[in-house]
Design a protein around this motif. Structure first.
Motif, mmCIF file in Angstrom:
data_model
loop_
_atom_site.group_PDB
_atom_site.id
_atom_site.type_symbol
_atom_site.label_atom_id
_atom_site.label_comp_id
_atom_site.label_asym_id
_atom_site.label_seq_id
_atom_site.Cartn_x
_atom_site.Cartn_y
_atom_site.Cartn_z
ATOM 1 N N LEU A 161 0.929 -1.227 0.069
ATOM 2 C CA LEU A 161 0.014 -0.104 0.171
ATOM 3 C C LEU A 161 0.830 1.129 0.034
ATOM 4 C CD1 LEU A 161 -2.383 -1.104 2.741
ATOM 5 C CD2 LEU A 161 -2.733 -1.586 0.445
ATOM 6 N N GLY A 162 0.343 2.408 -0.504
ATOM 7 C CA GLY A 162 1.165 3.606 -0.601
ATOM 8 C C GLY A 162 0.232 4.822 0.303
ATOM 9 N N ARG A 163 1.071 5.819 0.443
ATOM 10 C CA ARG A 163 0.325 6.926 1.084
ATOM 11 C C ARG A 163 -0.432 7.646 0.120
ATOM 12 N NH1 ARG A 163 4.262 9.363 5.758
ATOM 13 N NH2 ARG A 163 4.438 7.356 6.944
ATOM 14 N N GLY A 164 -1.952 7.762 0.369
ATOM 15 C CA GLY A 164 -2.627 8.506 -0.970
ATOM 16 C C GLY A 164 -3.402 7.413 -1.601
ATOM 17 N N GLN A 165 -3.110 6.122 -1.230
ATOM 18 C CA GLN A 165 -3.901 4.903 -1.981
ATOM 19 C C GLN A 165 -5.228 4.740 -1.431
ATOM 20 O OE1 GLN A 165 -1.510 1.426 -2.611
ATOM 21 N NE2 GLN A 165 -3.005 0.269 -3.351
ATOM 22 N N ARG A 166 -6.351 4.064 -2.140
ATOM 23 C CA ARG A 166 -7.548 3.712 -1.450
ATOM 24 C C ARG A 166 -7.555 2.002 -1.895
ATOM 25 N NH1 ARG A 166 -10.759 6.942 -5.660
ATOM 26 N NH2 ARG A 166 -8.822 6.197 -6.660
ATOM 27 N N GLU A 167 -7.346 1.284 -0.571
ATOM 28 C CA GLU A 167 -7.548 -0.313 -0.832
ATOM 29 C C GLU A 167 -8.429 -0.841 -0.156
ATOM 30 O OE1 GLU A 167 -5.169 -3.776 -2.038
ATOM 31 O OE2 GLU A 167 -5.268 -1.531 -2.899
ATOM 32 N N LEU A 168 -9.300 -1.568 -0.774
ATOM 33 C CA LEU A 168 -10.729 -2.011 -0.321
ATOM 34 C C LEU A 168 -10.262 -3.312 0.467
ATOM 35 C CD1 LEU A 168 -13.757 -2.094 -0.049
ATOM 36 C CD2 LEU A 168 -13.789 -3.472 -2.224
ATOM 37 N N HIS A 211 0.385 13.188 7.322
ATOM 38 C CA HIS A 211 -0.445 12.033 6.730
ATOM 39 C C HIS A 211 -1.356 11.401 7.566
ATOM 40 C CE1 HIS A 211 3.282 12.406 3.722
ATOM 41 N NE2 HIS A 211 3.882 12.751 5.023
ATOM 42 N N ALA A 212 -2.494 11.027 6.981
ATOM 43 C CA ALA A 212 -3.400 10.448 7.816
ATOM 44 C C ALA A 212 -3.872 9.165 7.025
ATOM 45 C CB ALA A 212 -4.530 11.365 7.673
ATOM 46 N N LEU A 213 -4.611 8.228 7.930
ATOM 47 C CA LEU A 213 -5.027 6.808 7.479
ATOM 48 C C LEU A 213 -6.417 6.695 8.040
ATOM 49 C CD1 LEU A 213 -4.778 4.048 6.322
ATOM 50 C CD2 LEU A 213 -3.846 3.409 8.756
ATOM 51 N N LEU A 215 -3.747 11.290 2.308
ATOM 52 C CA LEU A 215 -4.780 10.649 2.963
ATOM 53 C C LEU A 215 -4.799 9.206 2.427
ATOM 54 C CD1 LEU A 215 -7.193 10.646 5.103
ATOM 55 C CD2 LEU A 215 -8.254 11.940 3.465
ATOM 56 N N THR A 216 -4.471 8.325 3.262
ATOM 57 C CA THR A 216 -4.929 7.061 2.732
ATOM 58 C C THR A 216 -6.105 6.450 3.513
ATOM 59 O OG1 THR A 216 -2.510 6.628 2.658
ATOM 60 C CG2 THR A 216 -3.685 4.735 2.679
ATOM 61 N N ALA A 217 -6.992 5.686 2.515
ATOM 62 C CA ALA A 217 -8.063 4.980 2.850
ATOM 63 C C ALA A 217 -8.031 3.567 2.737
ATOM 64 C CB ALA A 217 -9.342 5.550 1.950
ATOM 65 N N LEU A 218 -8.690 2.868 3.909
ATOM 66 C CA LEU A 218 -8.733 1.627 3.852
ATOM 67 C C LEU A 218 -10.301 1.248 4.039
ATOM 68 C CD1 LEU A 218 -5.828 0.138 5.933
ATOM 69 C CD2 LEU A 218 -6.171 -0.045 3.564
ATOM 70 N N PRO A 219 -11.227 1.240 3.295
ATOM 71 C CA PRO A 219 -12.555 0.902 3.498
ATOM 72 C C PRO A 219 -12.690 -0.463 3.666
ATOM 73 C CG PRO A 219 -12.232 1.466 1.120
ATOM 74 C CD PRO A 219 -10.867 1.855 1.848
ATOM 75 N N ILE A 220 -13.682 -1.023 4.266
ATOM 76 C CA ILE A 220 -14.112 -2.387 4.460
ATOM 77 C C ILE A 220 -15.405 -2.704 3.929
ATOM 78 C CG2 ILE A 220 -14.521 -4.285 6.353
ATOM 79 C CD1 ILE A 220 -12.404 -2.715 8.118
ATOM 80 N N ALA A 221 -15.616 -3.911 3.409
ATOM 81 C CA ALA A 221 -16.652 -4.258 2.677
ATOM 82 C C ALA A 221 -17.103 -5.657 3.059
ATOM 83 C CB ALA A 221 -17.022 -3.824 1.202
ATOM 84 N N GLU A 222 -18.286 -5.936 3.234
ATOM 85 C CA GLU A 222 -18.759 -7.397 3.388
ATOM 86 C C GLU A 222 -19.395 -8.064 2.114
ATOM 87 O OE1 GLU A 222 -21.893 -9.635 6.398
ATOM 88 O OE2 GLU A 222 -20.448 -8.037 7.488
ATOM 89 N N THR A 223 -19.092 -9.482 2.016
ATOM 90 C CA THR A 223 -19.720 -10.091 0.962
ATOM 91 C C THR A 223 -20.599 -10.994 1.282
ATOM 92 O OG1 THR A 223 -17.508 -11.630 0.617
ATOM 93 C CG2 THR A 223 -17.825 -9.609 -0.864
ATOM 94 N N ASP A 224 -21.468 -11.643 0.696
ATOM 95 C CA ASP A 224 -22.301 -12.784 0.928
ATOM 96 C C ASP A 224 -21.769 -14.110 0.225
ATOM 97 O OD1 ASP A 224 -23.998 -11.516 2.775
ATOM 98 O OD2 ASP A 224 -24.910 -10.662 1.280
#
Length: 511
Positions: free
Chosen positions: A159-166, A255-257, A313-322
């Motif tokens: 991962l890199g700073r500024g990335q959006r990784e799900l 820098h923020a996460l 600003l780095t984002a780590l969004p979380i999502a749930e699958t069925d």
């Protein structure tokens, strides 16, 4: 001495002279009906979309839809005291939240109100929860790494700073654990971590808080909690509020996460509010703007140009699958918005492979460009070798292996799998990861059975600090690792492997 009547009369006349006696118009609406976190309001013809509204008793809400004859407002507080006939006034402003250093170490609700039984937040300023994403010209390349402390991610999907990784997977497969380990691994880094809970149980949020407090740096974290018992309006604004709080540090060159746990529940809340406000449903009953909702949120994660301070600003969004269904509506939306995804497999989780990362479906679209050169040099073939091992393992279940080359490849794959397995709350340093992968590449671990590798990994940090302190310090400072440093790291792991090799007497554990 009491004032005389003449003095009082003079002062009163002075006040009257300075008072502007002009007509003043006030626009006041009425609540027609209220329920399920939504209030239907008549009047207020000048209210704008997303404008903050004030109800009797000081409660707040915001205008979500504007119809010809009524306004549908989402309540941000409990609606028990709001009833039909209550007065409503517009504020002319949008929803704002406090930002600043005073939020560090605090647990707050999405409006910035304290939930940790401490004093109110000392805000540097108040900013709108909805802010435009940085323009393309204002962004820079993503080249600085974000260490997660998890070898399987740092080596294979950096991962890199500024990335959006799900982070995506079925329920109870360790999605939050990966995000929490990433927050803990920033204990000695310069990232400010913002954890946003959306629709989570109070016990789950408490576990996250305890983990960060026990193993991380909570004084450099902000916890924004819109738990399951909170009003739907608070849950809806929670991710936007968290991003606004994090942008304060990014805009000052820091820098923020941001971890959003999770966007699946946020999408369900948006669907609930949309259906209650009579917006037309689309696919799977989600309104048509659900893609734009998450796109405009996650686009705010970026690496700013040097002219704007170089913050990220780095984002780590979380999502749930069925049942592992990545082709569902919300997962496909988020996969197309983000810069990669870490896919967790429930079958790997059941097989006790933790974290259960599916190396075939996971990807980082930034990849090696944001990886430390020393780690990139030793992790080049690991993903390919591991993927080939998983394919071979499937076929070899039907019969024995006679080819010597295939046996060696299987043995190497088993060691890679054992090395990538990692317990919770035990993040590795960059030097530890480089040493383990370099030792694997040089064959220093070939004499060890796979079940011995977890113990070797647990003893790696102490061994490197003892005999390869210079190489560890170089990597910790972000420097390049020369040949001598790499050799020192590998020799330290080789010594550990020799001590743990079968047939050697047990060595007493260090005090």
């Amino acid at each position: 001495m009491p004032d005389s009547g003449a003095d009082w009369l003079a002062r009163s006349r002075d006040v009257l002279r300075r008072t502007a006696l002009v007509p003043e118009a006030a626009s006041i609406g009425r609540v027609e009906e209220v329920g399920d976190g939504i209030a239907r309001i008549s009047g207020l013809p000048d209210v704008k979309l997303n404008e903050l509204l004030r109800f009797e008793g000081g409660r707040a809400g915001f205008a979500m839809t504007l119809d010809a004859d009524a306004i549908s407002a989402v309540l941000l507080d409990e609606g028990a005291a709001i009833e039909a006939g209550s007065r409503v006034t517009g504020t002319g402003a949008v929803v704002r939240v406090p930002v600043g250093e005073g939020l560090l170490g605090r647990v707050v609700d999405p409006l910035g109100r304290p939930l940790d039984r401490q004093d109110p937040v000392a805000a540097a300023e108040y900013r709108p929860i909805e802010r435009p994403a940085p323009a393309i010209i204002d962004r820079d390349l993503v080249t600085e790494p974000v260490g997660t402390g998890l070898l399987v991610i740092d080596a294979l999907f950096p991962l890199g700073r500024g990335q959006r990784e799900l982070i995506i997977g079925d329920r109870a497969t360790g999605k939050t654990a990966i995000a929490v380990d990433t927050m803990i691994s920033q204990k000695h880094a310069d990232l400010v971590c913002v954890y946003v809970a959306v629709g989570q149980r109070a016990t789950a949020v408490e576990r996250v808080l305890e983990a960060v407090r026990s193993a991380g740096a909570p004084e450099r974290c902000i916890f924004v909690v819109g738990e399951a018992s909170a009003s739907p309006g608070l849950q809806w604004i929670a991710p936007f509020a968290g991003f606004t709080m994090a942008e304060y540090f990014r805009d000052r060159g820091g820098h923020a996460l941001v971890v959003v746990d999770d966007l699946t529940k946020h999408a369900a809340t948006h669907r609930e509010l949309a259906l209650l406000t009579h917006e037309p449903p689309g696919r799977e009953a989600y309104p048509g703007d659900i893609f734009y909702l998450h796109a405009r949120l996650l686009e705010r994660a970026a690496k700013l140009s040097k002219a704007l301070g170089g913050g990220s600003l780095t984002a780590l969004p979380i999502a749930e699958t069925d049942a592992g269904n990545l082709s569902a509506y919300i997962p496909t939306n988020l996969i197309s918005i983000t810069d990669g995804q870490i896919v967790l497999d429930s079958r790997l989780f059941a097989a006790d492979q933790r974290p259960p990362v599916d190396v075939g479906l996971s990807v980082s679209r930034v990849g090696g460009k944001a990886q430390h050169p020393a780690l990139r040099a030793v992790s080049g073939r690991v993903r390919l070798d591991y993927a080939q091992f998983l394919e071979l393992e499937t076929f070899t279940r039907f019969g024995g292996i006679s080819d010597t080359r295939i046996k060696a490849q299987m043995a190497r794959g088993e060691r890679i799998r054992a090395l990538l397995a990692q317990p919770r709350l035990a993040p590795l340093r960059l030097a530890d990861e480089v040493a383990l992968l370099a030792a694997l590449a040089d064959g220093a671990l070939d004499g060890l059975p796979p079940e011995a590798l977890p113990d070797l990994r647990a003893r790696t940090a102490r061994a490197l600090d003892g005999v390869a302190a210079d190489a560890v310090a170089t990597l910790a400072a972000g420097g390049e690792l020369d040949g001598a440093g790499r050799t020192a790291l590998v020799d330290a792991i080789r010594s550990l492997a020799a001590e743990a090799a079968p047939g050697r007497p047990e060595r007493p554990a260090p005090p």
